[in-house]
Structures are given as C-alpha cells and as structure tokens.
Design an enzyme around this catalytic site. Structure first.
Site, short mmCIF file in Angstrom:
data_model
loop_
_atom_site.label_atom_id
_atom_site.label_comp_id
_atom_site.label_asym_id
_atom_site.label_seq_id
_atom_site.Cartn_x
_atom_site.Cartn_y
_atom_site.Cartn_z
N CYS A 65 0.63 -0.88 -0.17
CA CYS A 65 -0.16 -0.17 -0.04
C CYS A 65 0.89 0.85 -0.48
CB CYS A 65 -1.04 -0.39 0.91
SG CYS A 65 -1.62 -0.77 1.45
N ARG A 124 1.81 1.06 -5.91
CA ARG A 124 2.23 0.33 -4.63
C ARG A 124 0.94 -0.15 -4.58
NH1 ARG A 124 6.29 1.40 -1.43
NH2 ARG A 124 5.63 0.41 -0.03
N TRP A 132 -3.64 -2.20 -1.68
CA TRP A 132 -3.83 -3.13 -1.97
C TRP A 132 -4.19 -4.57 -1.26
CZ3 TRP A 132 -1.20 -8.13 -1.50
CH2 TRP A 132 -1.59 -8.64 -1.75
N ASN A 141 0.45 0.30 6.47
CA ASN A 141 0.72 -0.13 5.29
C ASN A 141 1.44 -1.74 5.78
OD1 ASN A 141 2.01 -1.50 3.03
ND2 ASN A 141 3.95 -0.26 3.20
N GLY A 142 0.48 -2.65 5.78
CA GLY A 142 0.92 -3.87 6.97
C GLY A 142 0.43 -4.61 7.03
N GLU A 167 11.10 -16.67 -16.20
CA GLU A 167 11.09 -15.24 -16.27
C GLU A 167 9.49 -14.73 -17.52
OE1 GLU A 167 10.87 -12.96 -14.59
OE2 GLU A 167 10.85 -11.00 -15.82
N LYS A 224 6.41 -12.95 -16.94
CA LYS A 224 6.16 -12.19 -17.38
C LYS A 224 4.25 -11.84 -18.33
CE LYS A 224 8.66 -8.75 -16.52
NZ LYS A 224 8.77 -9.48 -15.53
N GLU A 271 0.93 -12.27 -15.03
CA GLU A 271 1.63 -11.07 -14.32
C GLU A 271 1.00 -10.20 -15.66
OE1 GLU A 271 4.43 -9.11 -12.36
OE2 GLU A 271 5.98 -9.90 -14.33
N HIS A 286 8.89 -36.03 -18.02
CA HIS A 286 8.38 -36.51 -16.69
C HIS A 286 6.62 -35.82 -16.40
CE1 HIS A 286 12.56 -38.38 -17.20
NE2 HIS A 286 12.64 -36.63 -17.44
N LYS A 298 2.96 -3.83 -7.21
CA LYS A 298 5.59 -3.30 -7.41
C LYS A 298 6.11 -3.70 -6.32
CE LYS A 298 8.37 -2.22 -10.43
NZ LYS A 298 8.83 -3.16 -11.54
C1 AGP Z 1 7.61 -9.09 -11.14
O1 AGP Z 1 7.75 -8.80 -12.78
C2 AGP Z 1 6.93 -8.79 -9.96
N1 AGP Z 1 6.60 -7.71 -10.25
C3 AGP Z 1 7.23 -9.56 -9.74
O2 AGP Z 1 7.55 -11.19 -9.24
C4 AGP Z 1 8.83 -8.71 -8.49
O3 AGP Z 1 9.70 -9.12 -9.04
C5 AGP Z 1 8.88 -9.45 -7.18
O4 AGP Z 1 7.77 -9.20 -5.89
C6 AGP Z 1 10.30 -8.92 -6.28
O5 AGP Z 1 10.32 -7.49 -6.36
P1 AGP Z 1 11.35 -6.81 -5.39
O6 AGP Z 1 12.48 -6.87 -7.17
O7 AGP Z 1 11.51 -5.39 -5.59
O8 AGP Z 1 12.00 -7.94 -4.54
#
Ligand code: AGP
Length: 605
Positions: free
Chosen positions: A2, A27, A74, A98-99, A478, A482, A485, A501, A600
């Site tokens: 948040c 965030r 969030w 936030n938390g 990766e 991508k 998400e 397998h 983020k």
């Molecule tokens: C990456 O595309 C994602 N948004 C997410 O996996 C991100 O990499 C992860 O939350 C780690 O964030 P950070 O690098 O700020 O620790």
C-alpha cells in the site's frame, strides 16, 4: 503493498497529497482515500478504484486543511471497497496503514468488549480504535507508545488527531516509511519516490521508531519513546525521469530503456582503462568464500537463478538460489564463510528483507543488489550493489531484471578472477563480450514487430509453456511469469528436459509453446525436446541465435537473436519474452502498468 503519505504545512495539503498518491499508485490501486483536519474536525473522503476516482470526489467536495494523510490500497484484509478503503477514522483519530496487524482479531474482540463498534473488515481499524481509547487517559506520546506496543505484525502508519491541529504522526515496524523536509512543511511517505516532487531531503524511520511532524520541525522517538536524532539524506535526482514521455505506458518505456540500462550499469562498475570491475570490499574475501547463496522473489529470484548458473560456470564455488519466502523459514545450515546475496528491485520486499534479517541476526555476511539506494535492504546489507536502472514504475519488472543480470554477471566475474578460477585472458574476453551487450540489446529491441505478429496465437490460449535448458532455463521461468502477470494467461516455465516426465501430457493440438534454443551446449538436446512438443501438435515459437533453417518447416515462428558469447545469451533472450507478454496483454486490453491483483512492491509476507 500500500502507499501512504502525510503532510503538515502552512498551506492547503489535499492537492499535494493527491499528487503523492498518484506516485504511490504502483504500490496498490484497489482503493484510495484522504483525511484532513478542518476547523477542528477530521474530514475523511475515500473510494474504491484509482486515485482519479478520489480526485473526482474532491472536485465536487474539496478537502481543505493544512494537515492530512492519504492512502492507496492493495487489499490484504477485506475486499477492496469504499468501507475498507483507508483512512480509517473515529471522531478523534484518522489512520492510514501499510502492513498486516497479525493480532487484529484479538484486539477487535477486546475493544468490542469495551463497547467499541467497527465499520470495516480491515485489520487497520483496530489501530484507530486503540488510539481513540488510549487518548482518553494519555497524552499524545504515551497514547502512541501504548498503541504501538500492543500491535503485533508490520506497519507503516500515518495518523492525524482532532485535538492536535498542528501535527501528523508517522510510525514504522517492518514496512518502510520515509520523512521529507520542506520549507514550513514536512512530509511522511511510503518511499522517497513519492516525496521527491516536494523535497530531496529525506530521513528514514527504523523499526520501532515513530515521529511527530510539525510544519517547522520533526521529532523522532525510539520504541522506548526516547527522543532520537535521524540522519538527513540529500537524494540525488539521477534518472528522476520517471515519466512516460511519449511511450504508451511505463512498461514499453522501461523495456526500451534496457540497452541504456546495461550500458550505464557496466560503466558504473567497469574501469575500462584497467579492465577492472569496481566491486570492492566484498564482506568476505573472494578466496575465503565457502558458498554463495542468492535470495529473491519473483523476477528477482529468476536473476538469482541465472547467477547460480553463472557462478557454477565460472567459479569453483558451491552456490544455491532460494525463493525468499522459503529461505526465511528453512532450517538450513547458515555458515559464516558463506556469502548471502539479496536481490530486490524495490529493496522493500518483505520476504527478502526478512531473509536478510535472518542472516544479520546470525552475523552472516550479506550483499544487497537493489535499484533503490535508500531502501531497507540496501541500508541493512554489508555491501550494496546498485543496479542504476532508475525508477521502475511498471509493476512487471523489466529493466530492473536486466540491471540485476548485469550486476550479478559482473560480480561473478569479479569473484572468479579474484579466486583465479578463470584466467586473465578468459576474463578479458568475457568482459569484452559483455561490453557489446548493450548494442546487441538495442538490435533485438528493434525487432519488436516480429513478436507483435505472433502475439495473436496466445490470446485464446488456455495456457502455454516456456522451455529452456541450462542458462536458458531461468529465462523460461521469467518469460512465463511475465505472460502470467501481464495477460493473466496461465504459463509455466520448465526445464526442457523435464517435459517427458509429465508436462508433455499438457501439449495438445495448436497449443503455443515457447522454446528458448540458443546454439549453446544444450542446443541439440533442446531441439529434441522441441520435436517432442511439435509431434504432439504444439505450435512452437523458437527463440534462437541459430541462423540455419533448423526445423523451420515445423515451427510456427522463429525469432532470431544476435549471436554473442553463449554465457550471456540470457540478456538477449529476455527481450522477446518481455515483448511477447506485453503484446499479448495489449491485445487483451489488460492494464499494462498495473496488472490486476498485483503491486510493485510486496511489503507484506
Ligand atoms: C516482477 O515482474 C514481479 N512484479 C514481481 O515478481 C517482483 O519481481 C517481486 O515482487 C520482487 O520484487 P523486488 O524485486 O522489488 O523485491
């Protein structure tokens, strides 16, 4: 997770709060709200959805006042609706948080028994009620202190009080909170980025601290409510160009910045005249390192996985890559001769920070590879290696990933040459090849249109797989992340050799499959795996540097990356998998910079 902001000023604060909330929307963007103090009354206004919705409400019904707090959410406890939006206010107090308050149910029952009623499903509202209750028998400092002591879990708080018309309170445990200094006004914010448009003078609360902002001064207190002093940092405005410019969205801008990012990062670390890598004062002398452990989440974990292959390739060291949320609870043998490397773009990811704190508690040697220099992970690591990527706003990490790969590769080569695991000739050749990468990334970026064509194959797909072996495997992981998400299509990254397998059962006629097959030592085996997929109807997008017509009649599409040293193909494989996810998401009209359900920086576990 948040975003919170608070301002006390000699002028109206609502416009500045809204502007800061817009910078914090990366965030969390489920809901937004603001509280200000006007003529001795708390005025709370909030709504579900984006900050724009809140701005429309304020346009109709302005919130004046020279002190206030704001929040973008969030959701963790309670659905993202207007009632659960922050701030949470009583007549006497208004709070943004936030938390996660881990004992909120117990506290909720305790205060219900005292006759208090709750309006929302959130954990945060217990803070509001507790402060309201303690205010009745305590002065401000004791009210804050007693409330914080009763809370379990993590919080960054912004608080205003009806009976204190000249201050805003901030508090921190586990979730970051910055303090900004202005002229006749002061600020709190979840991160310095939100405050950068108002000040470049920043202090940071540490866990257990709280602060009282007046417009002419800021007071800091420790967890024993003793006054303390805080260092003031002057932030550089390097790369503060966190604006989209003429790009459609931040993600396309950040993908296209990657040639510059790698060039800048290499220049930051490489003394080209001496061909030396300026990574000095490693917390453990390279020759004395027993093992390297790399820890991160999501994309940052994938760069850890990539580094694991590189360290195995170029050094004699044993190496492990761990997901932070697993590492922090595993009963592993922690060793003082191991080097623990934490990778995080934001430097605030709760699981990664907790894993770092676990190591620090055991007096282990740590290194943080971050993009935000003033972040918690940076400030708590023995050695900080910044990636110099500039603010990354798109929730899906792109240029930060490439920056992490660059720093990790340089670190690997530095350790390898210092340990004499590679010769100086090999070292020089590897450095030369790396210095060519920015231009090769640029060349690959210019082929975006090739990927745009095939994106259509995916929009109706039930699911897809990304296959790779060896150094391509982390990029397969990766690529799948991508696509998931950004376009919400299920995708799995898999070691190509693992398909037979079990996962081969998933392949059906017309299913799109991405195969990462650079001409490295795994090429022939990867081609065999690809044939297994094609034989069962899979429609393959082959990403390769092979210029021959291998299988061209059987594959759906071939994306050609430029040739380079096989150890760094990953830099180039990354570009098409980013573009693929981007264009599929675009075709599906998904929100590119703010994908659903995500944030983020995940500052809660
Ligand atoms: C990456 O595309 C994602 N948004 C997410 O996996 C991100 O990499 C992860 O939350 C780690 O964030 P950070 O690098 O700020 O620790």
């Amino acid at each position: 997770m948040c975003g919170i902001v608070g301002i006390v000023s000699n002028k109206s604060v609502s416009a500045s709060i809204i502007s800061a909330l817009k910078k914090l929307e990366y965030r969390g963007y489920d809901s937004a709200g603001i509280s200000t103090l006007i003529n001795g009354q708390i005025k709370e206004q909030k709504c579900s959805g984006r900050v724009d919705n809140l701005e429309k409400i304020l346009f109709q019904n302005p919130s004046s006042g020279d002190l206030g707090i704001g929040h973008v959410r969030w959701a963790t406890h309670g659905v993202p609706n207007q009632v659960n939006a922050h701030p949470h206010s009583s007549e006497a107090v208004s709070v943004v948080h936030n938390g996660i308050i881990e004992n909120s149910d117990t506290l909720r029952n305790e205060y219900k028994d005292k006759g208090y009623s709750f309006k929302s499903q959130t954990d945060t509202e217990v803070i509001t009620i507790m402060l309201t209750d303690f205010l009745k028998q305590n002065d401000l400092i004791n009210c804050i202190h007693k409330t914080l002591k009763k809370l379990e879990g993590s919080f960054a708080l912004g608080i205003i009080f009806k009976d204190y018309n000249n201050l805003v309170v901030g508090a921190r445990r586990g979730s970051p909170l910055a303090v900004g200094y202005g002229h006749n006004e002061n600020f709190i914010g979840s991160d310095s980025y939100a405050l950068k448009s108002m000040t470049n003078k920043i202090s940071y609360l540490d866990d257990g601290n709280f602060c009282i902002l007046y417009k002419e001064k800021v007071e800091f207190y420790n967890s024993d409510k003793k006054k303390i002093n805080k260092e003031i940092f002057e932030l550089s405005y390097e790369d503060n160009t966190a604006e989209k410019g003429d790009y459609r969205d931040f993600m396309s801008k950040e993908i296209n910045e990657q040639s510059y990012t790698t060039k800048k990062c290499i220049n930051e670390y490489l003394n080209t005249s001496k061909n030396e890598i300026n990574i000095l004062n490693l917390p453990l002398e390279a020759k004395k390192i027993r093992k390297i452990r790399l820890i991160g989440c999501g994309t940052a974990y994938h760069s850890c996985l990539m580094a694991k292959y590189w360290i195995e390739e170029f050094t004699s060291l044993d190496v492990d890559a761990d997901i932070a949320s697993e590492f922090r609870y595993r009963r592993i043998k922690l060793d003082p001769n191991d080097l623990y490397i934490f990778v995080s773009q934001s430097g605030e990811t709760a699981d990664t920070l907790a894993a770092l704190e676990k190591c620090k508690k055991n007096n282990l040697k740590t290194c943080g590879i971050v993009n935000v220099l003033e972040s918690s992970i940076a400030r708590n690591s023995d050695l900080v290696l910044p990636i110099h990527a500039g603010p990354e706003i798109g929730v899906a990490s792109t240029k930060a990933f490439i920056g992490q790969l660059t720093v990790l590769y340089l670190l690997t080569l530095k350790i390898a040459i210092d340990r004499k695991d590679i010769s100086s000739e090999e070292y020089s050749k590897l450095i030369l090849d790396l210095r060519n990468i920015p231009d090769l990334i640029e060349e690959t970026l210019n082929k975006q249109k090739d990927i745009q064509e095939i994106a259509r194959d995916f929009i109706k797909a039930k699911g897809t797989m990304y296959l790779g072996r060896g150094l391509s495997f982390p990029i397969a992981m990766e690529g799948a992340l991508k696509l998931k998400e950004l376009s919400y299509i299920h995708a799995e990254g898999y070691a190509a050799g693992e398909m037979k397998h079990g996962p081969l059962a998933l392949i059906e006629d017309g299913m799109p499959v991405i195969v990462l097959a650079p001409k490295d030592r795994f090429y022939e085996k990867t081609i065999s795996n690809m044939q297994e997929v094609i034989a069962r109807g899979g429609k393959v997008l082959m990403i390769t540097d092979d210029t021959s017509e291998t299988m061209s009649e059987n594959i759906r599409f071939k994306f050609q990356i430029p040739k380079t040293n096989s150890s760094i193909n990953s830099f180039l494989l990354t570009i098409p998998i980013q573009f693929l996810a981007y264009h599929v998401a675009l075709l599906k009209n998904c929100d590119i910079d703010k994908p659903r359900n995500l944030a983020k920086s995940v500052t809660v576990e």
